[in-house]
Design a protein around this motif. Structure first.
Motif, mmCIF file in Angstrom:
data_model
loop_
_atom_site.group_PDB
_atom_site.id
_atom_site.type_symbol
_atom_site.label_atom_id
_atom_site.label_comp_id
_atom_site.label_asym_id
_atom_site.label_seq_id
_atom_site.Cartn_x
_atom_site.Cartn_y
_atom_site.Cartn_z
ATOM 1 N N MET A 182 0.892 -0.970 -0.122
ATOM 2 C CA MET A 182 0.041 -0.143 -0.244
ATOM 3 C C MET A 182 0.808 1.059 -0.129
ATOM 4 N N ALA A 183 0.463 2.135 -0.869
ATOM 5 C CA ALA A 183 0.927 3.889 -0.770
ATOM 6 C C ALA A 183 0.137 4.564 -0.561
ATOM 7 N N ARG A 184 0.409 5.534 0.525
ATOM 8 C CA ARG A 184 -0.517 6.678 0.853
ATOM 9 C C ARG A 184 0.242 7.788 0.803
ATOM 10 N N TYR A 185 -0.568 8.950 0.389
ATOM 11 C CA TYR A 185 -0.069 10.494 0.485
ATOM 12 C C TYR A 185 -1.297 11.294 1.002
ATOM 13 N N VAL A 186 -0.832 11.894 1.927
ATOM 14 C CA VAL A 186 -1.672 12.982 2.578
ATOM 15 C C VAL A 186 -1.432 14.279 2.576
ATOM 16 N N THR A 187 -2.150 15.292 1.924
ATOM 17 C CA THR A 187 -1.671 16.504 2.111
ATOM 18 C C THR A 187 -2.731 17.591 2.422
ATOM 19 N N LYS A 188 -2.644 18.600 3.213
ATOM 20 C CA LYS A 188 -3.574 19.589 3.637
ATOM 21 C C LYS A 188 -3.120 20.987 2.956
ATOM 22 N N VAL A 189 -3.893 21.817 2.577
ATOM 23 C CA VAL A 189 -3.718 23.051 1.841
ATOM 24 C C VAL A 189 -4.886 23.937 2.628
ATOM 25 N N ASP A 193 -6.276 12.961 0.117
ATOM 26 C CA ASP A 193 -5.998 11.343 0.883
ATOM 27 C C ASP A 193 -5.802 10.744 -0.407
ATOM 28 N N ALA A 194 -4.635 10.313 -0.731
ATOM 29 C CA ALA A 194 -4.524 9.339 -2.037
ATOM 30 C C ALA A 194 -3.895 7.911 -1.538
ATOM 31 N N ASP A 195 -4.629 6.842 -1.974
ATOM 32 C CA ASP A 195 -4.141 5.552 -1.492
ATOM 33 C C ASP A 195 -3.853 4.695 -2.672
ATOM 34 N N LEU A 196 -2.942 3.951 -2.950
ATOM 35 C CA LEU A 196 -2.671 3.050 -3.836
ATOM 36 C C LEU A 196 -2.287 1.650 -3.365
ATOM 37 N N GLN A 197 -3.302 0.832 -3.782
ATOM 38 C CA GLN A 197 -3.047 -0.580 -3.145
ATOM 39 C C GLN A 197 -2.965 -1.609 -4.499
ATOM 40 N N LEU A 198 -1.731 -2.222 -4.426
ATOM 41 C CA LEU A 198 -1.432 -3.300 -5.815
ATOM 42 C C LEU A 198 -1.975 -4.432 -5.428
ATOM 43 N N LYS A 199 -2.398 -5.419 -6.459
ATOM 44 C CA LYS A 199 -3.294 -6.340 -6.260
ATOM 45 C C LYS A 199 -2.442 -7.502 -6.812
ATOM 46 N N GLY A 200 -2.772 -8.848 -6.187
ATOM 47 C CA GLY A 200 -2.060 -10.021 -6.669
ATOM 48 C C GLY A 200 -0.419 -9.912 -6.622
ATOM 49 N N LEU A 205 6.870 1.225 -4.391
ATOM 50 C CA LEU A 205 5.872 2.096 -4.897
ATOM 51 C C LEU A 205 5.513 3.291 -3.904
ATOM 52 N N SER A 206 5.744 3.006 -2.464
ATOM 53 C CA SER A 206 5.628 3.964 -1.511
ATOM 54 C C SER A 206 6.584 5.039 -1.478
ATOM 55 N N LEU A 207 7.925 4.708 -1.982
ATOM 56 C CA LEU A 207 8.756 5.577 -2.101
ATOM 57 C C LEU A 207 8.680 6.551 -3.349
ATOM 58 N N ALA A 208 8.286 5.857 -4.462
ATOM 59 C CA ALA A 208 7.928 6.640 -5.662
ATOM 60 C C ALA A 208 6.663 7.663 -5.587
ATOM 61 N N PHE A 209 5.567 6.892 -4.790
ATOM 62 C CA PHE A 209 4.489 7.624 -4.432
ATOM 63 C C PHE A 209 4.715 9.012 -3.979
ATOM 64 N N GLY A 210 5.621 9.021 -2.896
ATOM 65 C CA GLY A 210 5.744 10.130 -1.994
ATOM 66 C C GLY A 210 6.360 11.139 -2.774
ATOM 67 N N ARG A 211 7.245 11.182 -3.846
ATOM 68 C CA ARG A 211 7.853 11.960 -4.526
ATOM 69 C C ARG A 211 6.599 12.603 -5.632
ATOM 70 N N ILE A 212 5.841 11.636 -6.205
ATOM 71 C CA ILE A 212 4.891 12.081 -6.938
ATOM 72 C C ILE A 212 3.863 12.745 -6.149
ATOM 73 N N GLY A 213 3.555 12.574 -5.018
ATOM 74 C CA GLY A 213 2.557 13.171 -4.191
ATOM 75 C C GLY A 213 3.082 14.656 -3.773
ATOM 76 N N ASP A 214 4.276 14.773 -3.963
ATOM 77 C CA ASP A 214 5.080 16.242 -3.479
ATOM 78 C C ASP A 214 4.764 16.993 -4.589
#
Length: 143
Positions: free
Chosen positions: A1-8, A102-109, A118-127
């Motif tokens: 699971m990869a999760r990214y949360v930001t508040k503006v 709040d974005a959450d990606l869950q890989l399947k299978g 994915l969590s590492l990459a998702f952090g950069r994408i989320g930023d």
């Protein structure tokens, strides 16, 4: 699971911010990872809308599952390899509006083993997406 949360925090109204965020065609304006968005069902943001969101290498069909203007939005996309769940919460605070994305990606299978990468990459994408959100909403980051 990869999760990214930001508040503006923004001075724009909750109604304006919610309407903008609920219309996924606006994703490409603030998320540099989004290449194109095409609305498939509906016109603009609203309940029962669907959007094809093209990111690098794939197109995901996002379905609006929850639309409670001007406070709650939930959109979900599912493919054979992942489930993407994005929740937008809009609140008013004093003279400002607070938007939580709040974005959450869950890989399947068999792809689940790639979760840590994915969590590492998702952090950069989320930023990068969070910076774009602050820009389009004329906002600042909330800690």
């Amino acid at each position: 699971m990869a999760r990214y949360v930001t508040k503006v925090r923004t001075r724009r109204s909750a109604d304006e911010v919610f309407a903008y965020m609920a219309d996924l065609r606006n994703f490409a304006e603030w998320d540099p990872g989004v290449k194109k968005v095409v609305q498939i069902v509906g016109d603009g943001g609203g309940p029962d809308t669907e959007f094809d969101v093209t990111v690098t290498g794939t197109t995901l069909r996002y379905v609006t599952r929850e639309h409670v203007a001007p406070h709650q939005l939930l959109v979900v996309a599912e493919s054979s390899t992942l489930v993407s769940t994005d929740r937008v919460t809009v609140e008013t605070a004093d003279d400002a509006t607070i938007v939580t994305y709040d974005a959450d990606l869950q890989l399947k299978g068999v792809f689940k083993v790639l979760g840590p990468a994915l969590s590492l990459a998702f952090g950069r994408i989320g930023d990068r997406a969070a910076a774009g959100m602050r820009r389009v909403l004329d906002g600042t980051e909330v800690q």
